[in-house]
Enzyme design. Structure first.
Site, PDB file in Angstrom:
ATOM      1  N   ASP A  22       0.828  -1.196   0.000  1.00  0.00           N
ATOM      2  CA  ASP A  22       0.000   0.000   0.000  1.00  0.00           C
ATOM      3  C   ASP A  22       0.868   1.255   0.000  1.00  0.00           C
ATOM      4  O   ASP A  22       2.094   1.196   0.142  1.00  0.00           O
ATOM      5  CB  ASP A  22      -0.910  -0.001   1.229  1.00  0.00           C
ATOM      6  CG  ASP A  22      -1.958  -1.101   1.182  1.00  0.00           C
ATOM      7  OD1 ASP A  22      -2.394  -1.449   0.069  1.00  0.00           O
ATOM      8  OD2 ASP A  22      -2.332  -1.605   2.255  1.00  0.00           O
ATOM      9  N   TYR A  64       6.127  -9.839   6.868  1.00  0.00           N
ATOM     10  CA  TYR A  64       5.864  -8.431   7.093  1.00  0.00           C
ATOM     11  C   TYR A  64       6.378  -8.021   8.471  1.00  0.00           C
ATOM     12  O   TYR A  64       6.235  -8.773   9.436  1.00  0.00           O
ATOM     13  CB  TYR A  64       4.357  -8.148   7.017  1.00  0.00           C
ATOM     14  CG  TYR A  64       3.752  -8.529   5.696  1.00  0.00           C
ATOM     15  CD1 TYR A  64       3.689  -7.618   4.657  1.00  0.00           C
ATOM     16  CD2 TYR A  64       3.257  -9.819   5.478  1.00  0.00           C
ATOM     17  CE1 TYR A  64       3.137  -7.965   3.427  1.00  0.00           C
ATOM     18  CE2 TYR A  64       2.716 -10.180   4.255  1.00  0.00           C
ATOM     19  CZ  TYR A  64       2.663  -9.245   3.243  1.00  0.00           C
ATOM     20  OH  TYR A  64       2.123  -9.599   2.028  1.00  0.00           O
TER      21      TYR A  64
END
Length: 201
Positions: free
Chosen positions: A62, A120
């Site tokens: 994102d 992540y």
């Protein structure tokens, strides 16, 4: 409206290991009128091979998200050997994107569908005094003490196989909603608290 670019029908498929600072990008995926990681890499490659290319990543990030080792693939009509591609592309890419490595892979290999996991990291900076050098890479959270042991404990139920259809975008065409969370951790390194999650998707 995004227009897909058809990759060349023949040529060599390259796997790319990509690093980028996402601060000034609107995420990975190509978007009309926005600066994206996919677009600047595709433009750099196209300027070398003189044909349009489509770069496919293992996952999309994102706006503002960084990548230490994003994997992607591209098919090109070019005799350039794989080991030369990082240097060639880095000379054409902006300073906030780097190709760290490249390798020839079979034409059936796919950065997204061949990937076994993605990892992540979420980093919190907990000192009340701001640190300008950490600001681009961390979330500055200092409002209350963080109990890292408790945070690590509540992460444990995430492990295992989960049905995550509730998190799909409207109209998603994903084949299934199952995700295997393979590893979770939470640890403190001085003023930094690092949370890591590894999953199949």
């Amino acid at each position: 409206m995004m227009t897909a670019i058809a990759p060349p029908q023949s040529g060599q498929r390259l796997a790319l290991l990509i690093q980028y600072q996402g601060t000034h990008f609107h995420g990975w995926q190509r978007q009309v009128g926005q600066r994206t990681v996919q677009e600047v890499i595709e433009q750099a490659i196209a300027s070398v091979v003189n044909h349009p290319v489509s770069v496919v990543a293992a996952g999309r990030t994102d706006t503002g998200v960084h990548a230490a080792g994003q994997v992607a693939h591209v098919t090109v009509n070019s005799p350039i050997p794989a080991h030369r591609w990082p240097g060639i592309l880095n000379a054409r890419l902006p300073a906030d994107v780097v190709i760290r490595a490249a390798a020839v892979v079979p034409n059936h290999w796919h950065a997204r569908f061949s990937a076994l996991w993605r990892r992540y990291r979420y980093t919190l900076y907990t000192d009340p005094c701001p640190n300008i050098f950490l600001r681009p890479w961390t979330w500055h959270y200092y409002y209350a003490p963080l109990d890292v042991e408790k945070m690590a404990a509540v992460l444990q139920p995430l492990l295992g196989r989960h049905h995550l259809s509730a998190f799909h975008r409207s109209g998603s065409n994903r084949a299934h909603s199952w995700v295997e969370v393979q590893a979770v951790s939470c640890q403190r390194r001085g003023a930094l608290v690092e949370i890591e999650v590894q999953a199949s998707g």
